[in-house]
Design a protein around this motif. Structure first.
Motif, PDB file in Angstrom:
ATOM      1  N   LEU A   2       1.046  -1.467   0.249  1.00 13.03           N
ATOM      2  CA  LEU A   2      -0.074  -0.487   0.012  1.00 13.03           C
ATOM      3  C   LEU A   2       1.093   1.677  -0.234  1.00 13.03           C
ATOM      4  O   LEU A   2       0.277   2.118   0.305  1.00 13.03           O
ATOM      5  CB  LEU A   2      -0.805  -0.045   1.155  1.00 13.03           C
TER       6      LEU A   2
ATOM      7  N   LEU B 148      -9.478   5.514  -5.923  1.00 11.50           N
ATOM      8  CA  LEU B 148      -8.175   4.515  -6.838  1.00 11.50           C
ATOM      9  C   LEU B 148      -8.792   3.954  -7.206  1.00 11.50           C
ATOM     10  O   LEU B 148      -9.902   3.158  -7.380  1.00 11.50           O
ATOM     11  CB  LEU B 148      -7.900   3.701  -4.805  1.00 11.50           C
TER      12      LEU B 148
ATOM     13  N   ARG C 127      -6.928  -3.715  -2.683  1.00 16.16           N
ATOM     14  CA  ARG C 127      -6.600  -4.094  -0.980  1.00 16.16           C
ATOM     15  C   ARG C 127      -6.883  -3.161   0.551  1.00 16.16           C
ATOM     16  O   ARG C 127      -6.129  -3.170   1.264  1.00 16.16           O
ATOM     17  CB  ARG C 127      -5.102  -3.717  -1.604  1.00 16.16           C
TER      18      ARG C 127
ATOM     19  N   GLU D  50      -6.774  -1.338  -6.325  1.00  8.65           N
ATOM     20  CA  GLU D  50      -5.940  -0.393  -4.836  1.00  8.65           C
ATOM     21  C   GLU D  50      -7.505  -0.505  -3.364  1.00  8.65           C
ATOM     22  O   GLU D  50      -7.026  -0.558  -2.620  1.00  8.65           O
ATOM     23  CB  GLU D  50      -5.757   0.699  -5.546  1.00  8.65           C
ATOM     24  N   LYS D  51      -8.877  -0.482  -3.800  1.00  9.75           N
ATOM     25  CA  LYS D  51     -10.168  -0.710  -3.331  1.00  9.75           C
ATOM     26  C   LYS D  51      -9.941  -2.000  -2.224  1.00  9.75           C
ATOM     27  O   LYS D  51     -10.029  -2.022  -1.286  1.00  9.75           O
ATOM     28  CB  LYS D  51     -11.092   0.512  -3.906  1.00  9.75           C
TER      29      LYS D  51
ATOM     30  N   ILE E 285      -0.050   4.378  -2.228  1.00  8.88           N
ATOM     31  CA  ILE E 285      -1.265   5.024  -2.272  1.00  8.88           C
ATOM     32  C   ILE E 285      -1.849   4.631  -0.484  1.00  8.88           C
ATOM     33  O   ILE E 285      -2.752   5.717  -0.057  1.00  8.88           O
ATOM     34  CB  ILE E 285      -2.895   3.791  -2.202  1.00  8.88           C
TER      35      ILE E 285
END
Lengths: 261, 373
Positions: B120, B132, B139, B136-137, B123
């Motif tokens: 992460l 995101l 994670r 990414e969201k 981000i």
């Protein structure tokens, strides 16, 4: 820009042009009765200043009371299942479909009931009092607040509240930390629009609290009084003040809703 | 760890259960079922988001059926992730730590570990979670679920919206989380590949009921009912009559063709039996090659009627000679190239006894099957 689908766009734009023209005529035609000198002179008069102050205080107080009651009511209607919910949901809408005059009549008549007399006995009277103005405005605007807030709460993803619960929030804490912040813009829009509705309220206010100058005469009832006495410059001045306040409110709503995007 | 006894629940006119489930500490159970089979409803009931109609839920031996969701200490990763859009990435991940009043030092240490584990770094300082990407969201939502240090993690179709590469990376992370952090995971999905890849145990849920719980091989090769077999894309399911039971327990089945198949419990001559074999288990006999001892039974000559090409495999439809029976055969591309088959070719196939599976058909299944036919 108009080239593609031009006929369709012209059909849709024509009513907009018509409405804009109509409102401009409405506002512009007052100029014959409006002068800045007169406007400033009228503003200096005690009863007009009193009407402005009373309107601002009463609209703010009634909005605060309405929103405080409407937030839990709207949340309950949006989220909690209980017997008779549909019936109550419809019943709460009643003030939205009744004319304000009829609402004012209902308030006055209820003040003659046992419960009303109880309030009168402890000194809470409605005719010619600020309490009467606030109660009349509250009765008119509370249903609108509930309806707008319910729509805002329904737009909040229930799953986010559930995840918050599983991350350790109680139901109340999830409401405060997730639901309210996510419904924030809807709540702000509801506050602004109900306040605007309250400051323009006339029918119920006149029925319940009357139009005593310096006591219960709000901006709308002062306009009515001025027109009934054919005092056109005074009426126009009051209208300009009301228009100014309304435009500020409408711009406020536009800013709130556009920043949402 | 979590034990569910005779649990029933309802939403509208959909009924769940009765469900019995026993999930041991550190295990990974995937619940596999079609959309609308009640998987999410089961999770919601176990988490306390929905009141059950009946039944009991125990966590570590303590009954929690009526306990508030926040007191069950189950972390949850829903299908739509439900990130909090008014909070930044860091605040989203730390949300649970704040609510559970974890020590700041511990929270930050766990945050640092999760940043490494779920990569992460790039981000973590982003302010707007809505910008995101899907992966990414995912994670961030997984980190948020893991930060309070749950012993039990519920996943509801968490990868359904991701592309294949990111999905595979996160699936590998989940196995790592289960094995290295010792988190017990209950994962519901409609994706068979995902269920078989991740679940140590797999439960198949159909129409609000757990039809079968078992290991990968139990579920894949030995479905206990026809609806489980159908849901697991068993193309070769044949309804046959049981005509004889051998002394060594094998069943002789007939319906257009004659099959020798392993026994299933409680059958007798005259019963209707479904014989099931996975397409990849059907053996194609190479011409002019000796046939091994285990391929002596259930040998059939046939004609190649159709060939369907998939990414890495081909599915061949073979019509058995002198019968109306079609058998699907799955071949990897390399084998298909070796054989060089074309539609209309003659070939010999074998339905190995050890690859066949039999299911006794009850009255309801027979009626359903009749209607389907």
């Amino acid at each position: 820009m108009l080239k593609r689908d031009s006929t369709f766009k012209v059909i849709m734009l024509l009513p907009l042009v018509f409405l804009t023209g109509y409102f401009l005529i409405l506002v512009g035609s007052q100029s014959a009765f409006f002068s800045l000198d007169n406007f400033l002179e009228q503003l200096g008069q005690q009863d007009i200043r009193s009407a402005i102050t009373l309107s601002l205080i009463a609209a703010t107080a009634s909005t605060v009371i309405a929103i405080i009651l409407a937030i839990p009511t709207a949340y309950a209607l949006a989220r909690i299942e209980f017997p008779g919910k549909r019936l109550l949901d419809t019943f709460i809408d009643l003030p939205m479909v009744l004319t304000p005059i009829a609402l004012g009549t209902l308030i006055l008549m209820s003040w003659n009931s046992a419960i009303g007399r109880l309030f009168s006995d402890i000194g809470l009277t409605l005719p010619f009092t600020l309490a009467g103005v606030i109660l009349a405005q509250f009765t008119v605007i509370v249903a609108i607040s509930v309806r707008m807030l319910k729509a805002s709460f329904e737009q909040v993803d229930r799953r986010q509240e559930q995840v918050a619960r599983l991350l350790g929030c109680t139901a109340f804490s999830s409401f405060l930390q997730i639901t309210l912040p996510l419904a924030k813009r809807g709540i702000l829009a509801a506050i602004i629009l109900t306040w605007a509705r309250a400051i323009g309220e006339f029918g119920a206010t006149v029925m319940v609290a009357g139009t005593a100058k310096g006591q219960t005469a709000t901006l709308p009832s002062s306009i009515y009084l001025a027109m009934s006495m054919a005092d056109l410059p005074r009426a126009v001045t009051l209208v300009v003040i009301l228009i100014s306040i309304s435009l500020l409110v409408l711009f406020g709503v536009r800013m709130v809703t556009e920043s949402k995007k | 760890m979590i034990q569910v006894d005779q649990l029933t629940a309802e939403r509208g006119d959909f009924f769940l259960g009765p469900i019995d489930l026993d999930l041991k500490e550190g295990s990974y159970l995937t619940i596999l079922g079609p959309s609308g089979s009640g998987k999410t409803l089961l999770l919601e009931t176990c988490m306390g988001l929905l009141e059950p109609r009946s039944g009991k839920i125990h966590l570590d031996g303590k009954e929690v059926t009526n306990l508030a969701p926040e007191k069950r200490e189950i972390s949850y990763l829903p299908q739509d992730l439900a990130l909090f859009p008014h909070l930044d990435v860091r605040a989203n991940i730390l949300f649970g730590a704040k609510q559970r009043k974890l020590d700041d030092k511990l929270s930050l240490s766990r945050l640092s570990d999760l940043i490494d584990l779920l990569d992460l770094h790039s981000i973590i300082d982003r302010h707007d979670v809505t910008t995101l990407s899907g992966g990414e969201k995912q994670r961030v939502a997984l980190a948020r679920a893991l930060l309070p240090g749950p012993r039990l993690l519920f996943l509801d179709e968490p990868f359904s919206a991701l592309d294949a590469t990111i999905k595979r990376q996160l699936q590998v992370k989940l196995r790592q989380i289960n094995r290295e952090l010792g988190v017990t995971i209950l994962h519901v999905t409609h994706d068979q590949e995902e269920a078989f890849m991740l679940g140590e145990q797999i439960a198949v849920m159909i129409d609000g009921q757990l039809r079968q719980i078992g290991t990968r091989d139990d579920i894949y090769y030995r479905p206990q009912s026809l609806d489980v077999a159908r849901f697991l894309r068993n193309q070769n399911i044949y309804e046959m009559d049981l005509t004889n039971i051998d002394q060594d327990g094998f069943l002789q089945l007939e319906n257009g063709i004659t099959l020798k198949a392993p026994a299933c419990q409680g059958v007798q001559v005259g019963d209707r039996i479904a014989a099931v074999i996975r397409a990849e288990e059907v053996v194609i006999i190479r011409p002019n090659k000796p046939i091994g001892p285990e391929l002596q039974d259930n040998l059939f000559h046939g004609t190649l009627k159709d060939i369907l090409a998939f990414g890495g495999t081909h599915t061949l439809t073979v019509r058995i000679a002198n019968s109306g029976v079609n058998i699907d055969v799955e071949l990897p591309n390399c084998a298909m190239r070796d054989f060089g088959f074309n539609i209309g070719d003659k070939l010999q196939i074998c339905l190995r006894q050890r690859s066949l599976w039999t299911i006794k058909m009850d009255t309801v299944e027979r009626e359903e099957n009749d209607v389907a036919i």
